[in-house]
Design a protein around this motif. Structure first.
Motif, PDB file in Angstrom:
ATOM      1  N   SER A  24      -0.630   7.604  -8.312  1.00 11.09           N
ATOM      2  CA  SER A  24       0.836   7.627  -8.265  1.00 11.09           C
ATOM      3  C   SER A  24       1.404   6.410  -8.978  1.00 11.09           C
ATOM      4  CB  SER A  24       1.329   7.570  -6.813  1.00 11.09           C
ATOM      5  OG  SER A  24       0.859   8.665  -6.090  1.00 11.09           O
ATOM      6  N   VAL A  49     -10.220   3.948  -2.718  1.00 10.50           N
ATOM      7  CA  VAL A  49      -9.965   2.805  -1.820  1.00 10.50           C
ATOM      8  C   VAL A  49      -9.198   3.332  -0.611  1.00 10.50           C
ATOM      9  CG1 VAL A  49      -8.756   0.599  -1.583  1.00 10.50           C
ATOM     10  CG2 VAL A  49      -9.876   1.165  -3.741  1.00 10.50           C
ATOM     11  N   HIS A  55      -6.618  10.066   3.293  1.00  8.78           N
ATOM     12  CA  HIS A  55      -5.170  10.223   3.504  1.00  8.78           C
ATOM     13  C   HIS A  55      -4.896  11.715   3.693  1.00  8.78           C
ATOM     14  CE1 HIS A  55      -0.909  10.310   2.244  1.00  8.78           C
ATOM     15  NE2 HIS A  55      -0.876   9.006   2.473  1.00  8.78           N
ATOM     16  N   THR A 106     -11.449   9.317  -1.289  1.00 12.18           N
ATOM     17  CA  THR A 106     -10.587   8.254  -1.798  1.00 12.18           C
ATOM     18  C   THR A 106     -11.413   7.126  -2.415  1.00 12.18           C
ATOM     19  OG1 THR A 106      -8.671   6.906  -1.246  1.00 12.18           O
ATOM     20  CG2 THR A 106     -10.432   6.908   0.376  1.00 12.18           C
ATOM     21  N   ASP A 139      -9.372  10.378  -5.146  1.00 18.99           N
ATOM     22  CA  ASP A 139      -7.991   9.970  -4.890  1.00 18.99           C
ATOM     23  C   ASP A 139      -7.912   8.483  -5.235  1.00 18.99           C
ATOM     24  OD1 ASP A 139      -5.737   8.890  -3.729  1.00 18.99           O
ATOM     25  OD2 ASP A 139      -5.952   9.944  -1.823  1.00 18.99           O
ATOM     26  N   ASN A 195      -6.583   3.466   2.244  1.00 17.15           N
ATOM     27  CA  ASN A 195      -5.255   2.859   2.440  1.00 17.15           C
ATOM     28  C   ASN A 195      -5.128   2.210   3.808  1.00 17.15           C
ATOM     29  OD1 ASN A 195      -5.230   5.448   3.704  1.00 17.15           O
ATOM     30  ND2 ASN A 195      -3.008   5.365   3.824  1.00 17.15           N
ATOM     31  N   THR A 225       0.838  -1.198   0.000  1.00 20.32           N
ATOM     32  CA  THR A 225       0.000   0.000   0.000  1.00 20.32           C
ATOM     33  C   THR A 225       0.877   1.255   0.000  1.00 20.32           C
ATOM     34  OG1 THR A 225      -1.706  -1.211   1.151  1.00 20.32           O
ATOM     35  CG2 THR A 225      -1.803   1.149   1.337  1.00 20.32           C
ATOM     36  N   ALA A 252      -5.142   6.636  -5.586  1.00 19.45           N
ATOM     37  CA  ALA A 252      -3.816   6.059  -5.320  1.00 19.45           C
ATOM     38  C   ALA A 252      -3.880   4.563  -5.015  1.00 19.45           C
ATOM     39  CB  ALA A 252      -3.146   6.805  -4.156  1.00 19.45           C
ATOM     40  N   GLN A 253      -4.898   4.149  -4.270  1.00 21.54           N
ATOM     41  CA  GLN A 253      -4.982   2.732  -3.866  1.00 21.54           C
ATOM     42  C   GLN A 253      -5.903   1.918  -4.765  1.00 21.54           C
ATOM     43  OE1 GLN A 253      -2.926   1.531  -1.923  1.00 21.54           O
ATOM     44  NE2 GLN A 253      -2.185   3.348  -0.866  1.00 21.54           N
TER      45      GLN A 253
HETATM   46  N1  PMP Z   1      -3.810   8.875  -1.120  1.00 21.42           N
HETATM   47  C1  PMP Z   1      -3.770   7.620  -0.661  1.00 21.42           C
HETATM   48  C2  PMP Z   1      -5.070   6.903  -0.419  1.00 21.42           C
HETATM   49  C3  PMP Z   1      -2.536   7.011  -0.415  1.00 21.42           C
HETATM   50  O1  PMP Z   1      -2.513   5.758   0.061  1.00 21.42           O
HETATM   51  C4  PMP Z   1      -1.350   7.712  -0.680  1.00 21.42           C
HETATM   52  C5  PMP Z   1       0.002   7.088  -0.427  1.00 21.42           C
HETATM   53  N2  PMP Z   1       0.147   6.459   0.801  1.00 21.42           N
HETATM   54  C6  PMP Z   1      -1.445   9.013  -1.155  1.00 21.42           C
HETATM   55  C7  PMP Z   1      -2.681   9.560  -1.371  1.00 21.42           C
HETATM   56  C8  PMP Z   1      -0.238   9.832  -1.439  1.00 21.42           C
HETATM   57  O2  PMP Z   1       0.461   9.326  -2.523  1.00 21.42           O
HETATM   58  P1  PMP Z   1       1.889   9.925  -2.902  1.00 21.42           P
HETATM   59  O3  PMP Z   1       2.683   9.939  -1.639  1.00 21.42           O
HETATM   60  O4  PMP Z   1       2.402   8.977  -3.923  1.00 21.42           O
HETATM   61  O5  PMP Z   1       1.658  11.296  -3.447  1.00 21.42           O
END
Ligand code: PMP
Length: 407
Positions: free
Chosen positions: A223, A173, A123, A171, A200, A175, A31, A202-203
């Motif tokens: 990301s 999902v 996050h 978000t 968001d 994290n 994650t 990212a996950q």
């Molecule tokens: N949003 C979520 C849900 C995340 O899990 C993360 C990374 N842990 C981020 C944002 C931030 O991603 P990054 O550090 O790659 O910018």
């Protein structure tokens, strides 16, 4: 069900052959970041050894090659998330920068007294940029709570809207909890009230097929380093009509059309939002990681991770004193837990001694921790290369350390 040979595929990830404290590494912090296959690292090497030249600047062949590679990567990302146009794909440093871009640029449309809706499971990357905006204008942040299994309380969500709501940002999902939020349903509701939506992702992007056109979200951020790609690059998808209207986020080279001390005009999309030399090396390698994921197939990856999640969760629940945070149906392969009264840090340290890498702490989600009434958790998360044997070793390790933790 779609499947693949995980043992064969592990050979693509040299780091998985490492040992820690003389034990084979079992990497369960996917994650936070996932490991990178050889071909992605080779793509970086190729860029440095064979094509490196600054993009969008040269008439010479090398520059045209690196520009073509960057723009091919943009098209690859577009197709991967089914955006309507490559000009809707902005390369950023990561999810964090993508959300900061929207908060700073789209947020410039907000006025004192306006409101945005976030959720308690965000996050910090999707909280702090909005708070920073709040230091410049009076913005009220309304927060969607969760139900006991870690799902969003959608009834509460609907009550948070009013005529001052300017954006919903949440978000896809979690994290921490692994909860997969109903993006489409939440977006439909927000849109029925004329409110745009930022997600968001990212996950989500490493684990499931994302179709931004079908989801109809206005912004979607993710990301590269969490999707088997290089660190230092990420993506903001934005609907063209918003991106056209939004002011630039940063100023500099690449993002201008013409500069004079009297008046500067900006470049077309997507370059208006890409000031300075982009990370064209990693952008090209991100393209390779998307090929890698697609060769295995997201349905096969999702199935594999889900099997590991199910088996591991069932086994963990047999351990006395085990508490798992986040049990929503259809959750992603993230298990946040505490063992009895043991401190998450102690649990993580003992697991590390056995070669098992898990994350401990608040996972950049302190408001969520507060709502759960805890300071942190231990978090194990799976990726496409984790095996049943690793899950078994993890369970055996939990049994072994339980008495040491007084559980
Ligand atoms: N949003 C979520 C849900 C995340 O899990 C993360 C990374 N842990 C981020 C944002 C931030 O991603 P990054 O550090 O790659 O910018």
């Amino acid at each position: 069900m779609p499947t693949y040979n995980v043992e064969n595929l592990r050979r693509d990830f040299p780091i998985l052959e490492r040992q820690v404290y003389g034990k084979p590494l079992i990497y369960l912090d996917n994650t936070a970041t996932s490991q990178t296959p050889r071909e992605v690292v080779e793509a970086i090497e190729q860029m440095y050894f064979a094509h490196k030249a600054n993009v969008h600047r040269g008439v010479f062949s090398l520059s045209q090659e690196s520009t073509a590679m960057q723009e091919a990567a943009r098209e690859k990302v577009r197709a991967h998330i089914n955006a309507a146009s490559a000009s809707e794909i902005i390369f950023t440093r990561g999810t964090t920068e993508a959300i900061n871009l929207v908060a700073s640029s789209f947020g410039s449309f907000f006025e004192n007294g306006d409101e945005i809706i976030l959720t308690v499971m965000e996050h910090h990357a999707n909280i702090v940029p909005w708070q920073l905006l709040g230091t410049r204008k009076r913005i009220t942040i309304r927060v969607v709570p969760i139900t006991p299994d870690g799902s969003l309380d959608l009834d509460a969500y609907r009550t948070l809207f009013n005529e001052r709501t300017r954006l919903v940002a949440f978000t896809h999902v979690s994290n921490v909890l692994g909860t997969v939020n109903p993006v489409k349903e939440m977006t439909d509701y927000a849109h029925s009230l004329g409110v745009p939506v930022l997600v968001d992702g990212a996950q989500a992007v490493p684990h499931m097929k994302i179709d931004v056109t079908d989801l109809d979200v206005d912004f979607y951020a993710f990301s590269s380093h969490k999707m088997y790609g290089p660190a230092g690059v990420g993506v903001l998808y934005g609907k063209e009509r918003w991106l056209e209207a939004m002011p630039p986020y940063q100023g500099g080279g690449e993002m201008i059309s013409h500069v004079s001390f009297k008046k500067t005009t900006y470049a077309e999309l997507p370059f208006k939002f890409e000031a300075g030399t982009p990370d064209f090396v990693d952008i090209a390698a991100l393209s390779t990681s998307i090929d890698y994921i697609n060769r295995i197939g997201l349905p096969a990856i999702a199935w594999h991770e889900h099997e590991l999640l199910q088996w591991t969760t069932d086994e963990m629940m047999k351990i006395p004193g085990m508490r798992i945070f986040g049990t929503a149906p259809g959750k992603s392969a993230v298990i946040s837990f505490l063992m009895g009264d043991a401190h998450h840090y102690d649990t993580g340290m003992l697991l590390d001694k056995l070669g098992i890498a898990v994350r401990t702490g608040h996972h950049c989600a302190q408001p969520l921790m507060e709502s759960l009434g805890i300071e942190g958790t231990v978090r194990a998360s799976f990726a496409l290369y984790n095996t049943r044997a690793e899950a078994e070793a993890f369970i055996a390790a939990l049994h072994r350390i339980a008495p040491l933790l007084g559980v």
